[in-house]
Design an enzyme around this catalytic site. Structure first.
Site, PDB file in Angstrom:
ATOM      1  N   GLY A   1     -19.475   5.015   4.149  1.00 27.66           N
ATOM      2  CA  GLY A   1     -18.682   4.485   3.044  1.00 27.66           C
ATOM      3  C   GLY A   1     -19.159   3.097   2.665  1.00 27.66           C
TER       4      GLY A   1
ATOM      5  N   GLY B   1     -19.294   1.432   0.132  1.00 28.20           N
ATOM      6  CA  GLY B   1     -18.811   1.187  -1.238  1.00 28.20           C
ATOM      7  C   GLY B   1     -18.155  -0.169  -1.275  1.00 28.20           C
ATOM      8  CG  ASN B   2     -15.047  -1.762  -4.353  1.00 26.29           C
ATOM      9  OD1 ASN B   2     -15.905  -2.551  -4.735  1.00 26.29           O
ATOM     10  ND2 ASN B   2     -14.090  -1.306  -5.123  1.00 26.29           N
TER      11      ASN B   2
ATOM     12  N   GLY C   1     -17.022  -1.280   2.384  1.00 29.91           N
ATOM     13  CA  GLY C   1     -18.114  -1.235   3.355  1.00 29.91           C
ATOM     14  C   GLY C   1     -19.220  -2.226   3.043  1.00 29.91           C
TER      15      GLY C   1
ATOM     16  CE  LYS D   1      -2.701   3.259  -0.006  1.00 31.94           C
ATOM     17  NZ  LYS D   1      -3.154   2.205   0.901  1.00 31.94           N
TER      18      LYS D   1
HETATM   19  N1  GLU Z   1      -5.052  -0.747  -0.459  1.00 31.52           N
HETATM   20  C1  GLU Z   1      -5.150  -1.739   0.556  1.00 31.52           C
HETATM   21  C2  GLU Z   1      -4.613  -1.207   1.872  1.00 31.52           C
HETATM   22  O1  GLU Z   1      -4.572  -0.037   2.094  1.00 31.52           O
HETATM   23  C3  GLU Z   1      -4.544  -3.057   0.141  1.00 31.52           C
HETATM   24  C4  GLU Z   1      -3.083  -3.033  -0.165  1.00 31.52           C
HETATM   25  C5  GLU Z   1      -2.565  -4.298  -0.780  1.00 31.52           C
HETATM   26  O2  GLU Z   1      -3.324  -5.208  -0.950  1.00 31.52           O
HETATM   27  O3  GLU Z   1      -1.372  -4.320  -1.091  1.00 31.52           O
HETATM   28  O4  GLU Z   1      -4.292  -1.958   2.756  1.00 31.52           O
END
Ligand code: GLU
Length: 413
Positions: free
Chosen positions: A208, A210-211, A213, A96
């Site tokens: 939420g 947003g994108n 939700g 992440k």
């Molecule tokens: N940010 C998204 C998650 O938390 C997608 C991660 C990704 O597609 O690599 O799962």
């Protein structure tokens, strides 16, 4: 959030009879990259990429831009990514990234500068076979397009498989933008079928809108017509109506840049985000940020089912309070896995030089998510544990078994 993730791994690890070495392996992080990004305007922003484990495959997970980002949060989210990818059967590890910044205070040019600078710092540590970032909170296909372009300019890699969540015109996958919301609907439908409540008229409230939700609301309208939306909020607050809200109309309003607490809908009243959590709805969808339900407000929740569409929206202590009241929580590592599943499909398409129809993408998404949810449901019934613990147990076992199989292969050769 890190504490909650660690508690959960320890608890599930003990119930699986894992050794403390195995639990430590799952808790420990492979690598952390921490750097400062200074923009031309003189402001400096702390940036992170945490690579938790690559036992199953390259590190994979999003990058968020948010003022609340710090190292512990990124560590927790990277750990959750490893578990999520393992829980749904993807050949991917977990990572992440994040930048502690408020993107709303940046101009478009500054946002591009920040995105490109992030890649200039990080490029030796990422790549199609190493670590494949994607969008997360406050990042989108435009940001990922800038990052992919920067990576291509620096390294010469033209596969575009270094990032996922790109725009469709720049190598992204059909269905990726809606995938997290769609996955949430699929996971919910699978659980409702299991509980034999899929034919009932049910109400839901969503925090939420947003994108993620917004796509959940629109796709739920198509795939689960018995579900009625009765309340929705964004970061400004929102609205509630016992007569129901139209998710398509709200989604249109949000796409135009509207704030939900200013939205005028018939018979609706304005509510705060705290009030939303206490709505009299059958299902509560948490699609905003982490740690929104803690032991302080867990007793206000009246829903019977909670869908964790955000990452880590329920703290560990609140989790026990909710499950002891018989509330079913559909855990984040299943509920929001649709995003990373379609990211994986995007990566496959990039590597093969293919571009699939949306129907094919959606079908493959179901092919991962439905069996993974069913497997967790079965495990939960058999072991008499919550769905979260069940999904975690499946994921943890898979990582450890893969590690052991790799080690014994190494010994043999
Ligand atoms: N940010 C998204 C998650 O938390 C997608 C991660 C990704 O597609 O690599 O799962």
């Amino acid at each position: 959030m890190l504490e909650s993730a660690h508690h959960l791994i320890e608890r599930v690890g003990k119930s699986l009879g894992l050794s403390s070495e195995d639990i430590d392996f799952l808790l420990s992080i492979d690598q952390e990259h921490i750097f400062d990004i200074t923009l031309k305007n003189g402001t400096t922003h702390k940036a992170y990429r945490v690579q938790h484990k690559n036992t199953l495959g390259p590190y994979k997970g999003g990058i968020r831009f948010h003022p609340g980002v710090d190292l512990d949060e990124v560590r927790a989210l990277a750990t959750l990514m490893s578990l999520k990818n393992a829980a749904v059967g993807l050949p991917l590890g977990g990572g992440k990234g994040g930048v502690a910044t408020d993107p709303r205070k940046l101009s478009e040019a500054e946002l591009e500068e920040l995105s490109r600078a992030y890649v200039r710092h990080l490029h030796p540590h990422i790549g199609p076979d190493k670590d494949i970032p994607a969008p997360d909170v406050n990042t989108n296909s435009q940001i990922i397009d800038w990052m992919t372009d920067e990576y291509e300019q620096i390294t010469g890699d033209t596969t575009k498989a270094s990032f996922t969540g790109k725009s469709v015109a720049k190598g992204g996958s059909n269905g990726r933008e809606a995938a997290t919301g769609r996955g949430g609907v699929i996971a919910l439908r699978t659980v409702l079928e299991h509980l034999k409540t899929d034919k009932k008229e049910l109400t839901y409230a969503i925090q939420g809108f947003g994108n993620v939700g917004l796509f959940f609301g629109v796709i739920a309208g198509q795939m689960l017509p018995n579900l009625q939306l009765i309340a929705a909020t964004d970061s400004s607050g929102g609205i509630s109506s016992a007569f129901g809200l139209d998710p398509d109309e709200l989604a249109e309003y949000k796409k135009q840049g509207g704030k939900l607490n200013e939205h005028k809908a018939e018979d609706a009243v304005t509510i705060t985000n705290d009030q939303l959590l206490a709505e009299e709805a059958d299902i509560l969808v948490l699609a905003a940020l982490g740690d929104v339900i803690t032991e302080k407000n867990a007793d206000t929740v009246r829903a019977k089912i909670i869908l964790e569409l955000a990452n880590g929206p329920i703290s560990d202590s609140a989790y026990d309070l909710l499950t002891s009241r018989g509330i079913t929580v559909i855990p984040d590592i299943l509920a929001n896995a649709g995003g990373v599943i379609v990211s994986y499909l995007e990566w496959l398409q990039n590597r093969a030089g293919e571009h699939w129809e949306e129907a094919k993408v959606n079908e493959k998404l179901e092919g991962y998510l439905i069996p993974a949810t069913k497997k967790a449901l079965e495990y939960a019934d058999k072991a008499q544990v919550s769905l979260k613990e069940a999904a975690m147990a499946v994921a943890m076992r898979r990582i450890l078994e893969t590690r052991d199989a790799k080690m014994s292969r190494k010994k043999e050769s």
